[in-house]
Write a protein that holds these residues in place. Structure first.
Motif: not given
Ligand SMILES: [Zn+2]
Length: 108
Positions: A79-86
């Motif tokens: 992600g860019g500004i909003l990080k998402t754990n995958t």
């Protein structure tokens, strides 16, 4: 049919399933234990390849090989500004080797 009897039936069915799985595992263990050491290694690690040289003890002709498929789970942040754990799981095919001389198991 009373609720008590219904729960009793469920208990019996679950018990039978667990017993069935255990008997099958015991059969598998008994089958492996009855094999000769060479047959056991062939069953567990595939046929012996007479051309392979063990990279650990340099012995030629005692390396068993078989192809395996295993699940590899990788985690990361995207992600860019909003990080998402995958988390993603992929099936990876590789060849498992086992040396009968030094008992080392490795994958390529
Ligand atoms: Zn070896």
């Amino acid at each position: 049919m009373s609720a008590g009897f219904f729960f009793f039936l469920c208990f019996v069915v679950v018990g039978l399933i667990i017993w069935g799985v255990k008997v099958r595992q015991d059969d598998e263990v008994a089958k492996i234990n009855a094999m000769s050491p060479d047959d056991r290694l062939t069953y567990l690690f595939g046929p012996r390849n007479e051309h392979l040289v063990c990279p650990h003890c340099q012995t030629k002709g005692l390396v068993h090989a078989k192809s395996i498929v295993e699940a590899v789970t990788s985690t990361g942040t995207v992600g860019g500004i909003l990080k998402t754990n995958t988390e993603s799981t992929t099936m990876v095919a590789s060849i498992q080797h086992h040396c009968a001389k030094c008992s080392t198991t490795w994958k390529v």
